[in-house]
Structure formats: C-alpha cells, structure tokens
Design a protein around this motif. Structure first.
Motif, PDB file in Angstrom:
ATOM      1  N   ASP A 125       0.847  -1.191   0.000  1.00 10.45           N
ATOM      2  CA  ASP A 125       0.000   0.000   0.000  1.00 10.45           C
ATOM      3  C   ASP A 125       0.883   1.241   0.000  1.00 10.45           C
ATOM      4  OD1 ASP A 125      -1.941   1.918   0.282  1.00 10.45           O
ATOM      5  OD2 ASP A 125      -2.702   1.197   2.199  1.00 10.45           O
ATOM      6  N   GLN A 126       0.798   2.033  -1.061  1.00 11.23           N
ATOM      7  CA  GLN A 126       1.600   3.253  -1.136  1.00 11.23           C
ATOM      8  C   GLN A 126       1.122   4.319  -0.169  1.00 11.23           C
ATOM      9  OE1 GLN A 126       0.187   3.978  -5.337  1.00 11.23           O
ATOM     10  NE2 GLN A 126       0.290   6.123  -4.676  1.00 11.23           N
ATOM     11  N   GLY A 127      -0.117   4.169   0.343  1.00 15.16           N
ATOM     12  CA  GLY A 127      -0.650   5.137   1.285  1.00 15.16           C
ATOM     13  C   GLY A 127      -0.815   6.518   0.658  1.00 15.16           C
ATOM     14  N   GLU A 128      -0.788   7.537   1.488  1.00 16.92           N
ATOM     15  CA  GLU A 128      -1.023   8.906   1.019  1.00 16.92           C
ATOM     16  C   GLU A 128       0.285   9.537   0.550  1.00 16.92           C
ATOM     17  OE1 GLU A 128      -3.859  11.243   3.361  1.00 16.92           O
ATOM     18  OE2 GLU A 128      -4.203   9.433   4.556  1.00 16.92           O
ATOM     19  N   CYS A 129       0.834   8.943  -0.496  1.00 18.74           N
ATOM     20  CA  CYS A 129       2.100   9.383  -1.076  1.00 18.74           C
ATOM     21  C   CYS A 129       2.076   8.979  -2.550  1.00 18.74           C
ATOM     22  CB  CYS A 129       3.271   8.708  -0.352  1.00 18.74           C
ATOM     23  SG  CYS A 129       4.904   8.897  -1.129  1.00 18.74           S
ATOM     24  N   GLY A 130       2.468   9.884  -3.434  1.00 20.60           N
ATOM     25  CA  GLY A 130       2.446   9.588  -4.865  1.00 20.60           C
ATOM     26  C   GLY A 130       3.625   8.762  -5.324  1.00 20.60           C
ATOM     27  N   SER A 131       3.829   7.614  -4.687  1.00 19.41           N
ATOM     28  CA  SER A 131       5.011   6.780  -4.913  1.00 19.41           C
ATOM     29  C   SER A 131       4.719   5.537  -5.742  1.00 19.41           C
ATOM     30  CB  SER A 131       5.592   6.353  -3.556  1.00 19.41           C
ATOM     31  OG  SER A 131       4.599   5.729  -2.761  1.00 19.41           O
ATOM     32  N   CYS A 132       3.619   5.534  -6.486  1.00 20.90           N
ATOM     33  CA  CYS A 132       3.283   4.366  -7.300  1.00 20.90           C
ATOM     34  C   CYS A 132       4.421   3.980  -8.240  1.00 20.90           C
ATOM     35  CB  CYS A 132       2.018   4.631  -8.089  1.00 20.90           C
ATOM     36  SG  CYS A 132       2.052   6.146  -9.083  1.00 20.90           S
ATOM     37  N   TRP A 133       5.145   4.975  -8.756  1.00 17.25           N
ATOM     38  CA  TRP A 133       6.274   4.734  -9.665  1.00 17.25           C
ATOM     39  C   TRP A 133       7.348   3.880  -9.004  1.00 17.25           C
ATOM     40  CZ3 TRP A 133      10.965   6.558  -7.895  1.00 17.25           C
ATOM     41  CH2 TRP A 133      10.904   7.485  -6.846  1.00 17.25           C
ATOM     42  N   ALA A 134       7.597   4.111  -7.700  1.00 16.00           N
ATOM     43  CA  ALA A 134       8.611   3.339  -6.975  1.00 16.00           C
ATOM     44  C   ALA A 134       8.155   1.896  -6.777  1.00 16.00           C
ATOM     45  CB  ALA A 134       8.898   3.996  -5.620  1.00 16.00           C
ATOM     46  N   PHE A 135       6.879   1.698  -6.467  1.00 16.72           N
ATOM     47  CA  PHE A 135       6.351   0.345  -6.286  1.00 16.72           C
ATOM     48  C   PHE A 135       6.382  -0.434  -7.592  1.00 16.72           C
ATOM     49  CE2 PHE A 135       4.898   2.312  -2.436  1.00 16.72           C
ATOM     50  CZ  PHE A 135       4.894   1.275  -1.512  1.00 16.72           C
ATOM     51  N   ALA A 136       6.073   0.232  -8.708  1.00 19.58           N
ATOM     52  CA  ALA A 136       6.120  -0.435 -10.009  1.00 19.58           C
ATOM     53  C   ALA A 136       7.545  -0.847 -10.358  1.00 19.58           C
ATOM     54  CB  ALA A 136       5.542   0.484 -11.087  1.00 19.58           C
ATOM     55  N   ALA A 137       8.494   0.068 -10.146  1.00 22.37           N
ATOM     56  CA  ALA A 137       9.898  -0.222 -10.453  1.00 22.37           C
ATOM     57  C   ALA A 137      10.429  -1.378  -9.609  1.00 22.37           C
ATOM     58  CB  ALA A 137      10.743   1.030 -10.227  1.00 22.37           C
ATOM     59  N   ILE A 138      10.120  -1.367  -8.316  1.00 24.07           N
ATOM     60  CA  ILE A 138      10.636  -2.382  -7.402  1.00 24.07           C
ATOM     61  C   ILE A 138       9.981  -3.740  -7.629  1.00 24.07           C
ATOM     62  CG2 ILE A 138      10.639  -3.085  -4.974  1.00 24.07           C
ATOM     63  CD1 ILE A 138      12.894  -1.161  -5.693  1.00 24.07           C
ATOM     64  N   THR A 139       8.687  -3.768  -7.912  1.00 23.42           N
ATOM     65  CA  THR A 139       7.998  -5.041  -8.144  1.00 23.42           C
ATOM     66  C   THR A 139       8.657  -5.830  -9.259  1.00 23.42           C
ATOM     67  OG1 THR A 139       5.861  -4.237  -7.334  1.00 23.42           O
ATOM     68  CG2 THR A 139       5.813  -6.098  -8.867  1.00 23.42           C
ATOM     69  N   ALA A 140       8.930  -5.175 -10.380  1.00 27.29           N
ATOM     70  CA  ALA A 140       9.543  -5.869 -11.514  1.00 27.29           C
ATOM     71  C   ALA A 140      10.974  -6.297 -11.203  1.00 27.29           C
ATOM     72  CB  ALA A 140       9.516  -4.968 -12.746  1.00 27.29           C
ATOM     73  N   LEU A 141      11.731  -5.456 -10.499  1.00 27.74           N
ATOM     74  CA  LEU A 141      13.112  -5.806 -10.166  1.00 27.74           C
ATOM     75  C   LEU A 141      13.161  -6.964  -9.172  1.00 27.74           C
ATOM     76  CD1 LEU A 141      16.107  -5.248 -10.535  1.00 27.74           C
ATOM     77  CD2 LEU A 141      15.946  -3.514  -8.711  1.00 27.74           C
ATOM     78  N   GLU A 142      12.281  -6.947  -8.172  1.00 26.16           N
ATOM     79  CA  GLU A 142      12.195  -8.061  -7.224  1.00 26.16           C
ATOM     80  C   GLU A 142      11.968  -9.379  -7.966  1.00 26.16           C
ATOM     81  OE1 GLU A 142      10.099  -5.994  -3.261  1.00 26.16           O
ATOM     82  OE2 GLU A 142       8.871  -6.763  -4.912  1.00 26.16           O
ATOM     83  N   PHE A 143      11.014  -9.366  -8.871  1.00 27.71           N
ATOM     84  CA  PHE A 143      10.668 -10.583  -9.596  1.00 27.71           C
ATOM     85  C   PHE A 143      11.849 -11.076 -10.424  1.00 27.71           C
ATOM     86  CE2 PHE A 143       8.977 -13.187 -12.946  1.00 27.71           C
ATOM     87  CZ  PHE A 143       7.925 -13.883 -12.368  1.00 27.71           C
ATOM     88  N   ASN A 144      12.469 -10.177 -11.164  1.00 29.83           N
ATOM     89  CA  ASN A 144      13.544 -10.598 -12.059  1.00 29.83           C
ATOM     90  C   ASN A 144      14.812 -10.981 -11.306  1.00 29.83           C
ATOM     91  OD1 ASN A 144      13.005 -10.199 -15.193  1.00 29.83           O
ATOM     92  ND2 ASN A 144      11.711  -8.780 -14.050  1.00 29.83           N
ATOM     93  N   HIS A 145      15.076 -10.325 -10.179  1.00 30.77           N
ATOM     94  CA  HIS A 145      16.214 -10.728  -9.345  1.00 30.77           C
ATOM     95  C   HIS A 145      15.979 -12.134  -8.797  1.00 30.77           C
ATOM     96  CE1 HIS A 145      19.510 -10.432  -6.504  1.00 30.77           C
ATOM     97  NE2 HIS A 145      18.682 -10.777  -5.538  1.00 30.77           N
ATOM     98  N   CYS A 146      14.762 -12.400  -8.349  1.00 27.51           N
ATOM     99  CA  CYS A 146      14.412 -13.725  -7.832  1.00 27.51           C
ATOM    100  C   CYS A 146      14.500 -14.776  -8.934  1.00 27.51           C
ATOM    101  CB  CYS A 146      13.006 -13.678  -7.231  1.00 27.51           C
ATOM    102  SG  CYS A 146      12.324 -15.276  -6.763  1.00 27.51           S
TER     103      CYS A 146
END
Length: 335
Positions: A125-146
């Motif tokens: 949950d990004q909460g009350e912060c416009g950080s969706c871009w960071a969650f999108a970037a990290i989700t893909a990197l987490e998956f590919n690193h794994c």
C-alpha cells in the motif's frame, strides 16, 4: 386531502432515505475503521453518499465490471489526487540489441498469471504518497532478481522515495528513471532493513542508502517497442515477467471491485495523458456467451493495498489501449 397525503408521502420517503443513508454511513465507517470529528463527519458523509449514488447507478447499468466502496469513498478529490503519482518523462529508447520474441498471438499461451508465482512479493500500500512509480519499479526488479538468482525477498521502495534524485518522491516519478538511478548508483537495498514509511508520513525521508547493503542490481531495462502493441506485450510478459506500465486513472477506477474495467472516457489520444503506475502480471479472456462477446483482459497489480479491487489487482480490457496501458510497458533485467 390528496395534496396533504402527497406531501406526507414525500416527507416519509425523505425520512426513510435519510435513515438508510445514515445506516450505510455507519456501516462503512465501522468496516473501514473511519473515525472523524463531528465537524469533519458531515463532509465525509457527503462524499460517501455522493459515491454511493455513483456506485448504485454504475452497477445497475454496467454488466462488465462492478464498483464498490473502499477506503477512498469518503475522501476528497484532493486526497485521491495524491495517489496519481506518475510523471513520465520523454521516452528514450536504449541502444542495445533486443531478443526477437514471437509476435504471433496464436504462438502464445492463452493465459498467463504471475499472481501466485513465488518471485512476486505481496501487494503493498503506497498510502497517502504519490510513490506508485517506486512500487512499479521495485515489483519488476524483485521478480527478475528472484528469477535470476532464486533469492526471494523484498526490496526497498522507501530508498527510491528518499534517495532517487531523478524522481520526486511523494510528488511522483517515472519507473524507468528509477531503474536508471539504481543502475547508476549501485542498486536496490533490502526492504526489511529500509522499510516503507512514506504512506504514513506523507513525505520523503532522509536518504539512508549508504548504510544498507545492496540486495539487487539493475542490469538492463527498456521499453516494449513498438507501442501500443498488445501481442508484443504478451510476448514480453511471457519472456521477461511482470511489466510496469502507466495508466490514466479516472474517478471511476478508484471504486473498481471486480470484472474487466473499461471506460469510454479512458480511450485517450495523448500518450502522455497518464498519472499512475501499475504492473501487468498476466492476461486472459472472459469467454463469450449467448448474449455477450469474449472480453480479452490484462491482469494488473496496483499499490493500493489488498483491500482495494480484487485482492489488490484489477482486470482491464486488453487490445484497445484502455487508459494508455499499452503505451508505457517496460521491462527490467537484474544484473
């Protein structure tokens, strides 16, 4: 006498409607743990009743997807606008040879769904912060690193919010710029040692990346080109894994609960008309029936908690570039 009875019926109907609205409001506050001051409660209730009427009208007329109440139902437009945090910069195509993936849809699986893949971390949950871009970037990197190393674990969105000088923290950003930052400055750190807090603080923190060991590095990233091309995205999804993208979020989208989302107002001509980052994690097709045609869809991960949508995910119509989702897909490979 007839006039008196008519007026009486109107008064009774208004009283009944008011009682129903009050009961709905109390139930909503209890379900979503909302506690407002008496003064604030009046305005919050007004927002909720406005959304209630929109939801009822939509669900009565639309059979492809449903709306429902969630934590956003009593919020102001200013509060929900904070969640629209994507600011895509001018597209730059990186100069490197790309593998040729099949672009014939008949050669692709009819269904892909990474939601249960061990390399995909739980929805956050990004909460009350416009950080969706960071969650999108990290989700893909987490998956590919794994996928590359076998090591499964969370990476830090908070590091990007605090440290990424190519983006704007809680004021928005571009997931490809985040990958560029990570590529230039060493990589992403572990999410457990650098946890996400900006959803609560509603602001960026002081950068602490130097005190944490790098857990994953960016080896390469690029756009899915040419675009928009649904079949090509399906190919990259099969070969590269989850793909971040940017979409235009309309007010209707906030209250999505199930079905295949679409909105005529979300077919837009300007590719830069986007304001939220998400991650495509699969695709499929709703079978045709005697009364309706088949509906192709994307399975998409959001960053508004598991309490939103379908466990934090949504389906959106595929093949028509709904909300610009097929214009901004990109992929990343771990080093």
């Amino acid at each position: 006498m007839k006039l008196y009875l008519a007026i009486l019926l109107v008064i009774v109907a208004v009283a009944v409607a008011s009682k129903e609205e009050e009961d709905l409001w109390k139930s909503y506050k209890k379900k979503f743990n909302k506690n407002h001051s008496s003064k604030e409660d009046v305005n919050r209730k007004r927002n909720f009743i406005k959304r209630q009427k929109v939801i009822e009208a939509h669900n009565r007329d639309n059979k492809e997807w449903e709306m429902g109440h969630n934590k956003f139902s009593d919020m102001t437009e200013e509060e929900t606008n904070v969640l629209r945090g994507t600011k895509m910069v001018k597209r730059r195509v990186k100069s490197a040879s790309e593998p040729i993936y099949p672009v014939n849809e008949r050669a692709l699986p009819t269904y892909i769904d990474y939601r249960s893949n061990r390399c995909l971390q739980p929805v956050e949950d990004q909460g009350e912060c416009g950080s969706c871009w960071a969650f999108a970037a990290i989700t893909a990197l987490e998956f590919n690193h794994c996928k590359k190393t076998g090591a499964r674990g969370p990476l830090s969105e908070q590091m990007l919010v605090d440290c990424d000088t190519y983006n704007f923290g809680c004021n928005g950003g571009d997931f490809t710029q985040a990958w560029q930052y990570l590529e230039n400055y060493g990589g992403a750190v572990n999410g457990t040692s650098y946890p996400y807090v900006s959803g609560t603080t509603q602001t960026n923190g002081t950068c602490k990346s130097g005190s944490n060991a790098v857990a994953a590095r960016v080896g390469y990233y690029n756009w899915v080109i040419p675009y928009p091309n649904a079949t090509l995205i399906m190919s990259y999804l099969q070969m590269e894994g989850p793909l971040p993208s940017a979409i235009k979020v309309l007010d209707s989208f906030f209250y999505y609960t199930s079905g295949v989302y679409s909105d005529p107002a979300c077919i837009v001509s300007d590719e830069y008309d986007v304001n939220h980052a998400v991650v495509i994690v699969g695709y499929g097709t709703v079978p045709s029936t005697t009364t309706s045609p088949a509906i192709p869809y994307w399975i998409v991960r959001n960053s508004w908690s598991t309490g939103w949508g379908n466990g934090g995910y949504f389906f959106i119509r595929r093949g028509v570039n709904m909300c610009n989702i097929e214009s901004w897909t990109a992929f990343v490979r771990a080093a």
